[in-house]
Design a protein around this motif. Structure first.
Motif, PDB file in Angstrom:
ATOM      1  N   GLU A 118       0.652  -1.385   0.042  1.00  0.00           N
ATOM      2  CA  GLU A 118       0.016   0.090   0.060  1.00  0.00           C
ATOM      3  C   GLU A 118       0.637   1.311  -0.052  1.00  0.00           C
ATOM      4  N   ARG A 119       1.976   1.319   0.591  1.00  0.00           N
ATOM      5  CA  ARG A 119       2.887   2.489   0.552  1.00  0.00           C
ATOM      6  C   ARG A 119       3.524   2.437  -0.637  1.00  0.00           C
ATOM      7  N   ILE A 120       3.813   1.454  -1.319  1.00  0.00           N
ATOM      8  CA  ILE A 120       4.281   1.420  -2.762  1.00  0.00           C
ATOM      9  C   ILE A 120       3.436   2.311  -3.627  1.00  0.00           C
ATOM     10  N   ALA A 121       1.972   1.824  -3.585  1.00  0.00           N
ATOM     11  CA  ALA A 121       1.061   2.242  -4.343  1.00  0.00           C
ATOM     12  C   ALA A 121       0.584   3.568  -4.081  1.00  0.00           C
ATOM     13  N   ASP A 122       0.639   4.282  -2.920  1.00  0.00           N
ATOM     14  CA  ASP A 122       0.385   5.279  -2.629  1.00  0.00           C
ATOM     15  C   ASP A 122       1.553   6.500  -3.212  1.00  0.00           C
ATOM     16  N   ARG A 123       2.884   5.831  -3.102  1.00  0.00           N
ATOM     17  CA  ARG A 123       3.628   6.901  -3.689  1.00  0.00           C
ATOM     18  C   ARG A 123       3.641   6.779  -5.195  1.00  0.00           C
ATOM     19  N   ALA A 124       3.001   5.450  -5.995  1.00  0.00           N
ATOM     20  CA  ALA A 124       3.006   5.518  -7.300  1.00  0.00           C
ATOM     21  C   ALA A 124       1.976   6.645  -7.612  1.00  0.00           C
ATOM     22  N   TRP A 125       0.946   7.017  -7.072  1.00  0.00           N
ATOM     23  CA  TRP A 125      -0.041   7.704  -7.437  1.00  0.00           C
ATOM     24  C   TRP A 125      -0.115   8.869  -6.645  1.00  0.00           C
ATOM     25  N   PRO A 126       0.569   9.921  -6.788  1.00  0.00           N
ATOM     26  CA  PRO A 126       0.506  11.042  -5.902  1.00  0.00           C
ATOM     27  C   PRO A 126      -0.331  12.016  -5.805  1.00  0.00           C
ATOM     28  N   ALA A 127      -0.814  12.297  -4.730  1.00  0.00           N
ATOM     29  CA  ALA A 127      -1.909  13.282  -4.326  1.00  0.00           C
ATOM     30  C   ALA A 127      -1.315  14.721  -4.460  1.00  0.00           C
ATOM     31  N   ALA A 128      -2.266  15.495  -4.838  1.00  0.00           N
ATOM     32  CA  ALA A 128      -1.738  17.161  -5.128  1.00  0.00           C
ATOM     33  C   ALA A 128      -1.076  17.308  -3.503  1.00  0.00           C
ATOM     34  N   GLU A 129      -1.738  17.034  -2.385  1.00  0.00           N
ATOM     35  CA  GLU A 129      -1.318  17.226  -0.978  1.00  0.00           C
ATOM     36  C   GLU A 129      -1.155  15.921  -0.350  1.00  0.00           C
ATOM     37  N   ARG A 130      -0.161  15.902   0.514  1.00  0.00           N
ATOM     38  CA  ARG A 130       0.039  14.594   1.239  1.00  0.00           C
ATOM     39  C   ARG A 130       0.607  15.088   2.686  1.00  0.00           C
ATOM     40  N   SER A 131       0.077  14.315   3.643  1.00  0.00           N
ATOM     41  CA  SER A 131       0.433  14.524   4.842  1.00  0.00           C
ATOM     42  C   SER A 131       0.199  13.158   5.840  1.00  0.00           C
ATOM     43  N   SER A 132       0.517  13.228   7.009  1.00  0.00           N
ATOM     44  CA  SER A 132       0.313  11.915   7.792  1.00  0.00           C
ATOM     45  C   SER A 132      -0.093  12.177   9.085  1.00  0.00           C
ATOM     46  N   LEU A 133      -0.557  11.302   9.791  1.00  0.00           N
ATOM     47  CA  LEU A 133      -1.019  11.077  11.280  1.00  0.00           C
ATOM     48  C   LEU A 133      -0.404   9.981  11.743  1.00  0.00           C
ATOM     49  N   GLY A 134       0.877   9.940  12.267  1.00  0.00           N
ATOM     50  CA  GLY A 134       1.751   8.848  12.741  1.00  0.00           C
ATOM     51  C   GLY A 134       1.921   8.119  11.207  1.00  0.00           C
ATOM     52  N   SER A 135       1.519   7.046  11.230  1.00  0.00           N
ATOM     53  CA  SER A 135       1.752   5.900  10.036  1.00  0.00           C
ATOM     54  C   SER A 135       0.580   6.087   9.154  1.00  0.00           C
ATOM     55  N   TRP A 136      -0.513   6.882   9.539  1.00  0.00           N
ATOM     56  CA  TRP A 136      -1.515   6.779   8.552  1.00  0.00           C
ATOM     57  C   TRP A 136      -1.211   8.117   7.658  1.00  0.00           C
ATOM     58  N   ILE A 137      -1.413   7.810   6.269  1.00  0.00           N
ATOM     59  CA  ILE A 137      -1.454   8.637   5.383  1.00  0.00           C
ATOM     60  C   ILE A 137      -2.596   9.507   4.904  1.00  0.00           C
ATOM     61  N   LEU A 138      -2.385  10.689   4.718  1.00  0.00           N
ATOM     62  CA  LEU A 138      -3.706  11.625   4.257  1.00  0.00           C
ATOM     63  C   LEU A 138      -3.141  12.233   3.061  1.00  0.00           C
ATOM     64  N   ASN A 139      -4.222  12.087   2.178  1.00  0.00           N
ATOM     65  CA  ASN A 139      -4.106  12.406   0.793  1.00  0.00           C
ATOM     66  C   ASN A 139      -5.390  13.485   0.262  1.00  0.00           C
ATOM     67  N   ALA A 140      -4.929  14.454  -0.201  1.00  0.00           N
ATOM     68  CA  ALA A 140      -6.178  15.390  -0.770  1.00  0.00           C
ATOM     69  C   ALA A 140      -5.704  15.853  -2.037  1.00  0.00           C
ATOM     70  N   SER A 141      -6.774  16.180  -2.759  1.00  0.00           N
ATOM     71  CA  SER A 141      -6.422  16.687  -4.136  1.00  0.00           C
ATOM     72  C   SER A 141      -7.865  17.471  -4.500  1.00  0.00           C
ATOM     73  N   THR A 142      -8.751  17.530  -5.389  1.00  0.00           N
ATOM     74  CA  THR A 142      -9.610  18.287  -5.623  1.00  0.00           C
ATOM     75  C   THR A 142     -11.125  17.417  -5.337  1.00  0.00           C
ATOM     76  N   GLY A 143     -10.859  16.127  -4.592  1.00  0.00           N
ATOM     77  CA  GLY A 143     -12.242  15.643  -4.240  1.00  0.00           C
ATOM     78  C   GLY A 143     -12.849  14.533  -4.973  1.00  0.00           C
ATOM     79  N   TRP A 144     -12.388  14.166  -6.418  1.00  0.00           N
ATOM     80  CA  TRP A 144     -12.599  13.084  -7.134  1.00  0.00           C
ATOM     81  C   TRP A 144     -12.416  11.948  -6.868  1.00  0.00           C
ATOM     82  N   SER A 145     -10.953  11.418  -7.261  1.00  0.00           N
ATOM     83  CA  SER A 145     -10.438  10.103  -7.090  1.00  0.00           C
ATOM     84  C   SER A 145     -10.379   9.625  -5.826  1.00  0.00           C
ATOM     85  N   GLY A 146     -10.620   8.384  -5.367  1.00  0.00           N
ATOM     86  CA  GLY A 146     -10.780   7.739  -4.180  1.00  0.00           C
ATOM     87  C   GLY A 146      -9.312   8.004  -3.385  1.00  0.00           C
ATOM     88  N   ARG A 147      -8.292   7.394  -4.183  1.00  0.00           N
ATOM     89  CA  ARG A 147      -7.010   7.216  -3.564  1.00  0.00           C
ATOM     90  C   ARG A 147      -6.436   8.577  -3.497  1.00  0.00           C
TER      91      ARG A 147
END
Length: 243
Positions: A10-39
């Motif tokens: 999952e971490r590899i897949a996240d890095r492969a499909w980069p969101a416009a904004e990325r943050s984290s809460l501990g080991s949890w990944i927080l992704n944000a773009s414009t609200g359309w694509s799920g990942r």
């Protein structure tokens, strides 16, 4: 796949499909773009959060609220405590999706497929021509442009016009397959199969030995195509959201 292998992929897949904004809460990944694509617009709850579970969910909700986006969670594999917490807060599971993996087969790139390491006009034309929502399409195109090298973009032209595309992102042994699209008038002609073959050939040349992709569970034709290349389901996930 066990929990450790799921998290690593999952971490590899996240890095492969980069969101416009990325943050984290501990080991949890927080992704944000414009609200359309799920990942690109979801929390990937990987590992244990740094807060008690209810507080962690509330912190994620606040992060998305600050960006004007609804909170969405994408747990991978069985996470019953988190799913129970989300259900109690009014979330419901949607869009069942399969993560499929395969050893990359030895294949020959079909002659009618062109490959490049940039998105290119042909890729954009087909992708935009198969998307009904221009804002959704623009968000996803942004992610394609952010994919790090090594990467492979494949396309097929008929009578000088692009009609089928696909992309791949390589990290170490793994290659992810993304953006498979064929214009409606050219489907069921083996074009998607040739695109996958070209992506597998390109990924192997870039050093990958295994491949992964995400496909919605009801998409039987796509699943059948991927199974012909040896893909099998490693795990399933759903998106959790309100409403």
């Amino acid at each position: 796949m066990d929990a450790e292998a799921i998290e690593a992929l999952e971490r590899i897949a996240d890095r492969a499909w980069p969101a416009a904004e990325r943050s984290s809460l501990g080991s949890w990944i927080l992704n944000a773009s414009t609200g359309w694509s799920g990942r690109l617009n979801a929390c990937w709850p990987l590992g244990e959060p740094p807060l008690p579970l209810g507080e962690a969910v509330a912190a994620v909700e606040a992060w998305y609220a600050a960006r004007g986006l609804p909170p969405v969670f994408k747990p991978a594999g069985p996470l019953p405590a988190l799913e129970a917490e989300l259900a109690a807060r009014g979330y419901r599971a949607r869009t069942p999706t399969l993560m499929m993996v395969a050893d990359i087969p030895q294949v020959t790139r079909p002659g009618r497929v062109s490959v490049a390491d940039t998105v290119g006009e042909a890729f954009e034309r087909v992708f935009l021509g198969t998307q009904d929502n221009p804002e959704d399409a623009a968000e996803r195109m942004g992610a394609f442009h952010r994919i790090a090298r090594p990467r492979v973009f494949a396309s097929i032209e008929v009578d000088g016009a692009p009609v089928a595309i696909g992309g791949s992102a390589v990290e170490g042994d793994w290659a992810g397959v993304f953006g498979m699209r064929t214009l409606a008038a050219y489907r069921r002609q083996g074009l998607a199969q040739d695109i996958v073959a070209a992506l597998m050939k390109g990924a192997r040349a870039a050093g990958a030995s295994r491949a992964y992709l995400q496909v919605e569970a009801p998409n039987a034709p796509a699943i059948a195509l991927y199974e012909r290349f040896g893909f099998a389901t490693a795990f399933a996930y759903t998106y959790w959201s309100r409403g």
